[in-house]
Design an enzyme around this catalytic site. Structure first.
Site, PDB file in Angstrom:
ATOM      1  N   ASP A 173      32.352  41.505  39.780  1.00 47.48           N
ATOM      2  CA  ASP A 173      31.645  42.572  40.507  1.00 47.48           C
ATOM      3  C   ASP A 173      32.368  42.911  41.802  1.00 47.48           C
ATOM      4  OD1 ASP A 173      29.915  42.024  38.436  1.00 47.48           O
ATOM      5  OD2 ASP A 173      28.429  41.023  39.694  1.00 47.48           O
ATOM      6  N   ASP A 216      37.525  37.754  39.691  1.00 47.45           N
ATOM      7  CA  ASP A 216      36.158  38.062  40.074  1.00 47.45           C
ATOM      8  C   ASP A 216      35.745  39.325  39.302  1.00 47.45           C
ATOM      9  OD1 ASP A 216      33.744  38.145  41.692  1.00 47.45           O
ATOM     10  OD2 ASP A 216      34.689  39.865  42.671  1.00 47.45           O
TER      11      ASP A 216
HETATM   12 MG   LIG Z   1      33.044  40.415  44.025  1.00 49.79          MG
END
Ligand SMILES: [Mg+2]
Ligand SMILES: [Zn+2]
Length: 172
Positions: free
Chosen positions: A12, A10
């Site tokens: 962010d 992932d």
């Molecule tokens: Mg995230």
């Protein structure tokens, strides 16, 4: 025969500070220890694949050009620390579009796995939200939580990249 293993990352809130619907490259900041841990992971043989929901595009909050500029900045900052990625896959859809790529659906991971020839059973999804963990599990990968959220289906959880990196290297 499939031989590659990857960290499915992932972006962010896991690799960079989560500013919410990121559209300004100047606000991109790497999370402490991430680059060092990824470098160590690469030395262990992991490919590095980013899989990221960016529904701000569907919502009209982020222009496609801004999404590209943010990712370019992410890659520049990591490159400056000696880390390059094998690819990045994004879902730009909104939650009501029922696409196959928006995490917790496994679509992004499946495309990355196809393109990088991954053995998902040995690859590890790392993310800060339950949707990341669920996507990893749905794709048949291992799944590890980053940060302070309690995500109960993750096989392990680490508050920092220092600890996560040590775990990846078999030191914890
Ligand atoms: Mg995230
Ligand atoms: Zn999608």
């Amino acid at each position: 025969m499939t031989a590659n293993v990857a960290l499915l990352l992932d972006r962010d809130g896991t690799l960079i500070h989560d500013v919410g619907y990121p559209r300004d490259p100047n606000r991109v900041a790497l999370l402490p220890g991430a680059a060092e841990a990824l470098k160590a992971a690469r030395a262990l043989g992991f490919k590095l694949a980013i899989v990221s929901n960016q529904s701000g595009v569907a919502r009209g909050i982020i222009q496609p050009s801004e999404a590209r500029a943010v990712q370019v900045r992410v890659e520049e900052l990591f490159a400056a620390e000696g880390v390059t990625f094998d690819g990045a896959w994004f879902c730009f859809h909104g939650p009501d579009e029922a696409c196959r790529c928006r995490k917790p659906a496994p679509g992004l991971i499946e495309v990355a796995a196809h393109e990088l020839d991954l053995d998902l059973r040995r690859s590890i999804m790392i993310g800060d939200k339950a949707s990341d963990i669920e996507a990893g599990i749905a794709a048949g990968a291992r799944a590890v939580a980053f940060g302070n959220a309690r995500i109960h289906r993750a096989e392990a959880a680490f508050p920092t990249w220092v600890e996560l990196g040590a775990w990846l290297c078999g030191k914890s």
